[in-house]
Design a protein around this motif. Structure first.
Motif, PDB file in Angstrom:
ATOM      1  N   VAL A 146      46.964  59.925  50.616  1.00  0.00           N
ATOM      2  CA  VAL A 146      47.998  60.387  51.542  1.00  0.00           C
ATOM      3  C   VAL A 146      47.562  59.990  52.941  1.00  0.00           C
ATOM      4  O   VAL A 146      46.399  60.166  53.319  1.00  0.00           O
ATOM      5  CB  VAL A 146      48.193  61.918  51.471  1.00  0.00           C
ATOM      6  CG1 VAL A 146      49.273  62.352  52.457  1.00  0.00           C
ATOM      7  CG2 VAL A 146      48.558  62.358  50.071  1.00  0.00           C
ATOM      8  N   VAL A 209      52.498  58.241  50.868  1.00  0.00           N
ATOM      9  CA  VAL A 209      51.827  58.585  49.609  1.00  0.00           C
ATOM     10  C   VAL A 209      51.691  57.312  48.789  1.00  0.00           C
ATOM     11  O   VAL A 209      52.624  56.508  48.720  1.00  0.00           O
ATOM     12  CB  VAL A 209      52.637  59.646  48.831  1.00  0.00           C
ATOM     13  CG1 VAL A 209      51.923  60.030  47.550  1.00  0.00           C
ATOM     14  CG2 VAL A 209      52.869  60.872  49.705  1.00  0.00           C
ATOM     15  N   PHE A 225      54.246  63.188  42.974  1.00  0.00           N
ATOM     16  CA  PHE A 225      54.006  63.978  44.173  1.00  0.00           C
ATOM     17  C   PHE A 225      55.206  64.877  44.432  1.00  0.00           C
ATOM     18  O   PHE A 225      56.342  64.581  44.032  1.00  0.00           O
ATOM     19  CB  PHE A 225      53.756  63.080  45.386  1.00  0.00           C
ATOM     20  CG  PHE A 225      54.955  62.290  45.843  1.00  0.00           C
ATOM     21  CD1 PHE A 225      55.819  62.798  46.812  1.00  0.00           C
ATOM     22  CD2 PHE A 225      55.233  61.043  45.309  1.00  0.00           C
ATOM     23  CE1 PHE A 225      56.926  62.085  47.231  1.00  0.00           C
ATOM     24  CE2 PHE A 225      56.339  60.319  45.723  1.00  0.00           C
ATOM     25  CZ  PHE A 225      57.194  60.837  46.689  1.00  0.00           C
ATOM     26  N   LEU A 279      49.734  66.215  44.591  1.00  0.00           N
ATOM     27  CA  LEU A 279      49.665  64.911  43.946  1.00  0.00           C
ATOM     28  C   LEU A 279      49.018  65.075  42.580  1.00  0.00           C
ATOM     29  O   LEU A 279      47.970  65.726  42.453  1.00  0.00           O
ATOM     30  CB  LEU A 279      48.847  63.913  44.768  1.00  0.00           C
ATOM     31  CG  LEU A 279      49.561  63.143  45.878  1.00  0.00           C
ATOM     32  CD1 LEU A 279      49.923  64.081  47.016  1.00  0.00           C
ATOM     33  CD2 LEU A 279      48.682  62.011  46.398  1.00  0.00           C
TER      34      LEU A 279
END
Length: 298
Positions: A146, A209, A225, A279
């Motif tokens: 991230v 992401v 995610f 995640l």
């Protein structure tokens, strides 16, 4: 006689970002330097991390004690093994007139860090700097990452290295428990709405992401995610675009955030909302996302 000015053109200027790679794996990238002059140019390459004066140059105030605007460190995290994080081939040679030379840069991190960096210099005649390229890269123990927001940590690692036993126990804990008790780290998204006295565009920010491209993961839907706390965000006037989704290996996606101040907003009390970004890949990781919104004058 004729005086000739040596000229070269590099295919990469400024920064060569190697992206994310799994720790203990490696990735390569290439760049080309073209000789635009009419004479053969002898060259050599140098990395700042291998400079003979690096130890002397490091006898300064540590970077984490200096304001971020004063930090000028080029060489970032280094491998625990002592081997170079970045390497380049060839290291010396000649470029004939009108020809090009290809350089292969290899990024080989041996542990997780977001702050691998170095500087590559291409020298002509052993002393004239033709090109300077900042090398950057990041490594993860797990195939997801991230990015985005205002940095809340410092790009300097602790000198303490965990023992192999402690690392083994931590790895077992990650495997046995898919949901860690605490978020991995915090991310700050700053939403600044510019008030110019008339209609204005909403304040915007985004998180990125991604799923690392590694053969250790299946090729399809490697990472999922989701960003929670949506009702609280809506009450604060914060809107999300694609707050959840799935990523294949090597893919990236942006979670865009926008904010327009509601009519009842108290300027002296700007909203600060916390959301949880989850995640799920080979393990489950959580990130605490702090969204701070405020109105600024144009």
């Amino acid at each position: 006689g004729h005086g000739v000015v040596p000229g070269t053109v590099c295919s990469v200027e400024g920064v060569l970002d190697m992206g994310y790679v799994m720790a203990r794996e490696q990735v390569t990238s290439t760049l080309q330097v073209q000789n635009t002059s009419s004479l053969t140019l002898p060259f050599c390459t140098q990395l700042d991390s291998l400079s003979p004066t690096r130890d002397r140059d490091r006898q300064n105030i540590p970077a984490f004690l200096s304001p971020s605007v004063q930090r000028t460190e080029i060489v970032g995290t280094q491998n625990y093994s002592g081997l170079s994080v970045f390497s380049v081939f060839p290291t010396e040679g000649e470029i004939e007139a009108g020809k090009s030379q290809e350089f292969v840069v290899t990024f080989s991190p041996d542990h997780e860090s977001l702050y691998y960096s170095d500087r590559l210099r291409v020298l002509l005649f052993g002393k004239q700097t033709a090109h300077e390229i900042l090398l950057k890269g990041a490594a993860r123990e797990h195939p997801m990452f991230v990015e985005g927001g205002v940095p809340l940590d410092v790009p300097v690692e602790s000198l303490a290295v965990t023992s192999s036993l402690a690392s083994h126990e931590a790895l077992r804990a990650d495997c046995l428990c898919l949901e860690p008790q605490e978020p991995v780290r915090s991310l700050l998204l700053l939403l600044e709405y510019v008030d110019g006295g008339g209609p204005a565009e909403p304040a915007r920010a985004e998180l990125r992401v991604g799923a690392v491209d590694t053969p250790l993961l299946p090729a399809t839907k490697a990472v999922q995610f989701s960003l929670d706390s949506l009702p609280e965000l809506e009450r604060a006037g914060i809107a999300l675009e694609e707050p959840r989704g799935a990523l294949d290996r090597g893919q990236e996606r942006s979670v865009r955030v926008s904010w327009a101040p509601p009519a009842e907003l108290q300027v002296s009390d700007p909203p600060l909302v916390t959301a949880l970004l989850t995640l799920t890949g080979d393990i489950t990781e959580r990130y605490r996302v702090l969204l701070m919104a405020r109105v600024v004058s144009a």
